[in-house]
Write a protein that holds these residues in place. Sequence first.
Motif, PDB file in Angstrom:
ATOM      1  N   ALA A 101      28.106  59.511  62.676  1.00 24.24           N
ATOM      2  CA  ALA A 101      27.811  60.704  63.922  1.00 24.24           C
ATOM      3  C   ALA A 101      27.851  62.182  63.176  1.00 24.24           C
ATOM      4  O   ALA A 101      27.316  63.609  63.846  1.00 24.24           O
ATOM      5  N   ASP A 102      29.185  62.897  62.493  1.00 26.77           N
ATOM      6  CA  ASP A 102      28.970  63.847  61.127  1.00 26.77           C
ATOM      7  C   ASP A 102      28.217  64.251  60.687  1.00 26.77           C
ATOM      8  O   ASP A 102      28.090  64.628  59.933  1.00 26.77           O
ATOM      9  N   HIS A 103      27.225  62.894  59.914  1.00 27.10           N
ATOM     10  CA  HIS A 103      25.769  63.127  59.167  1.00 27.10           C
ATOM     11  C   HIS A 103      24.840  63.372  59.747  1.00 27.10           C
ATOM     12  O   HIS A 103      23.501  63.683  59.356  1.00 27.10           O
ATOM     13  N   GLY A 104      24.901  63.596  61.701  1.00 23.31           N
ATOM     14  CA  GLY A 104      23.471  64.024  62.365  1.00 23.31           C
ATOM     15  C   GLY A 104      22.378  61.887  62.591  1.00 23.31           C
ATOM     16  O   GLY A 104      21.894  62.703  62.874  1.00 23.31           O
ATOM     17  N   PHE A 105      23.954  61.345  62.287  1.00 22.76           N
ATOM     18  CA  PHE A 105      22.901  60.008  62.608  1.00 22.76           C
ATOM     19  C   PHE A 105      23.785  59.041  64.335  1.00 22.76           C
ATOM     20  O   PHE A 105      25.170  59.458  64.537  1.00 22.76           O
ATOM     21  N   GLY A 106      23.049  58.724  64.964  1.00 24.61           N
ATOM     22  CA  GLY A 106      23.747  57.848  66.208  1.00 24.61           C
ATOM     23  C   GLY A 106      22.820  56.426  65.975  1.00 24.61           C
ATOM     24  O   GLY A 106      22.611  56.077  65.205  1.00 24.61           O
ATOM     25  N   VAL A 107      24.365  55.615  66.092  1.00 25.58           N
ATOM     26  CA  VAL A 107      24.103  54.005  66.200  1.00 25.58           C
ATOM     27  C   VAL A 107      23.519  53.446  67.905  1.00 25.58           C
ATOM     28  O   VAL A 107      23.258  53.763  68.725  1.00 25.58           O
ATOM     29  N   LEU A 108      21.921  53.308  67.115  1.00 25.28           N
ATOM     30  CA  LEU A 108      21.087  52.794  68.262  1.00 25.28           C
ATOM     31  C   LEU A 108      21.194  51.664  68.625  1.00 25.28           C
ATOM     32  O   LEU A 108      20.870  50.129  69.998  1.00 25.28           O
ATOM     33  N   THR A 109      21.405  50.785  68.060  1.00 24.75           N
ATOM     34  CA  THR A 109      21.753  49.479  67.911  1.00 24.75           C
ATOM     35  C   THR A 109      22.874  48.494  67.196  1.00 24.75           C
ATOM     36  O   THR A 109      23.406  49.047  65.841  1.00 24.75           O
ATOM     37  N   GLU A 110      23.248  47.494  67.520  1.00 26.18           N
ATOM     38  CA  GLU A 110      24.200  46.879  67.196  1.00 26.18           C
ATOM     39  C   GLU A 110      24.045  45.098  67.277  1.00 26.18           C
ATOM     40  O   GLU A 110      23.774  44.890  68.273  1.00 26.18           O
ATOM     41  N   ILE A 111      24.336  44.543  65.952  1.00 27.42           N
ATOM     42  CA  ILE A 111      24.090  43.495  66.168  1.00 27.42           C
ATOM     43  C   ILE A 111      25.682  42.471  65.225  1.00 27.42           C
ATOM     44  O   ILE A 111      25.700  43.070  63.988  1.00 27.42           O
ATOM     45  N   ASP A 112      26.084  41.765  66.547  1.00 21.27           N
ATOM     46  CA  ASP A 112      27.209  41.272  65.551  1.00 21.27           C
ATOM     47  C   ASP A 112      26.739  39.993  65.185  1.00 21.27           C
ATOM     48  O   ASP A 112      26.778  38.976  65.902  1.00 21.27           O
ATOM     49  N   VAL A 113      27.211  40.013  63.716  1.00 26.48           N
ATOM     50  CA  VAL A 113      26.539  38.897  63.303  1.00 26.48           C
ATOM     51  C   VAL A 113      27.630  37.584  63.384  1.00 26.48           C
ATOM     52  O   VAL A 113      26.433  36.221  63.974  1.00 26.48           O
ATOM     53  N   GLN A 114      27.943  37.561  63.853  1.00 29.36           N
ATOM     54  CA  GLN A 114      29.584  36.288  63.330  1.00 29.36           C
ATOM     55  C   GLN A 114      29.173  35.801  65.059  1.00 29.36           C
ATOM     56  O   GLN A 114      29.189  34.522  65.310  1.00 29.36           O
ATOM     57  N   ALA A 115      29.605  36.972  65.865  1.00 28.88           N
ATOM     58  CA  ALA A 115      28.829  35.807  66.918  1.00 28.88           C
ATOM     59  C   ALA A 115      27.923  35.648  67.141  1.00 28.88           C
ATOM     60  O   ALA A 115      27.751  34.325  67.389  1.00 28.88           O
ATOM     61  N   THR A 116      26.660  36.597  67.245  1.00 24.44           N
ATOM     62  CA  THR A 116      25.956  35.340  67.303  1.00 24.44           C
ATOM     63  C   THR A 116      25.058  33.973  66.282  1.00 24.44           C
ATOM     64  O   THR A 116      24.707  33.258  67.785  1.00 24.44           O
ATOM     65  N   MET A 117      26.294  34.439  65.543  1.00 26.26           N
ATOM     66  CA  MET A 117      26.086  32.791  64.880  1.00 26.26           C
ATOM     67  C   MET A 117      26.980  31.679  65.091  1.00 26.26           C
ATOM     68  O   MET A 117      26.154  30.496  65.566  1.00 26.26           O
ATOM     69  N   LYS A 118      27.844  33.082  65.713  1.00 21.88           N
ATOM     70  CA  LYS A 118      28.677  31.050  66.577  1.00 21.88           C
ATOM     71  C   LYS A 118      27.749  30.594  68.018  1.00 21.88           C
ATOM     72  O   LYS A 118      27.952  29.272  68.183  1.00 21.88           O
ATOM     73  N   LYS A 119      26.752  31.294  68.518  1.00 22.10           N
ATOM     74  CA  LYS A 119      26.465  31.028  70.000  1.00 22.10           C
ATOM     75  C   LYS A 119      25.197  30.065  70.070  1.00 22.10           C
ATOM     76  O   LYS A 119      25.192  29.167  70.044  1.00 22.10           O
ATOM     77  N   LYS A 120      24.462  30.814  68.493  1.00 23.29           N
ATOM     78  CA  LYS A 120      22.795  30.316  68.796  1.00 23.29           C
ATOM     79  C   LYS A 120      23.529  28.547  67.988  1.00 23.29           C
ATOM     80  O   LYS A 120      22.702  27.863  67.687  1.00 23.29           O
ATOM     81  N   LEU A 121      24.662  28.778  66.459  1.00 18.97           N
ATOM     82  CA  LEU A 121      23.893  27.946  65.935  1.00 18.97           C
ATOM     83  C   LEU A 121      25.321  27.307  65.772  1.00 18.97           C
ATOM     84  O   LEU A 121      25.695  26.133  64.799  1.00 18.97           O
TER      85      LEU A 121
END
Length: 141
Positions: A39-59
């Motif tokens: 944020a201090d360098h002009g970026f916003g976070v548009l998307t977030e992916i929790d890969v750990q949670a996704t791998m647990k849920k899907k696989l």
Amino acid sequence: MFKSLRIQVKGFTVAYTINRMFPDAAIDDVDARTRKALADHGFGVLTEIDVQATMKKKLDIEMPAYRILGACNPKMAHQAIGIEPRVGAMLPCNVILREVDGGVEVSAIDPVASMQAIENAELTSVEGEVRNLLAKAVDAI
């Protein structure tokens, strides 16, 4: 300071990520610091992916914490899209946070390396500016 990972492109080696290690750090702390630095360098976070949670849920696979933040600097994105309309396929700039032995590693994509396939010389200055901003953000975490 950060370091880079390297890939082979068109017969020469280029870095593809800007990296920094945080020994003995907790991922939630590094996550908060990363978001602030972006944020201090002009970026916003548009998307977030929790890969750990996704791998647990899907696989049903356990893995260390691994998060992908899709960061965007609107000014730079607008400028790049104006030069090369299909560059949006390469956006946003991904930043990963992952638990590794001894701490947390942050890796941001190097936009200069990731856009090697786009043959548009005008885009080069934008890529370089975004790389510099991401490097400064990673360094500021």
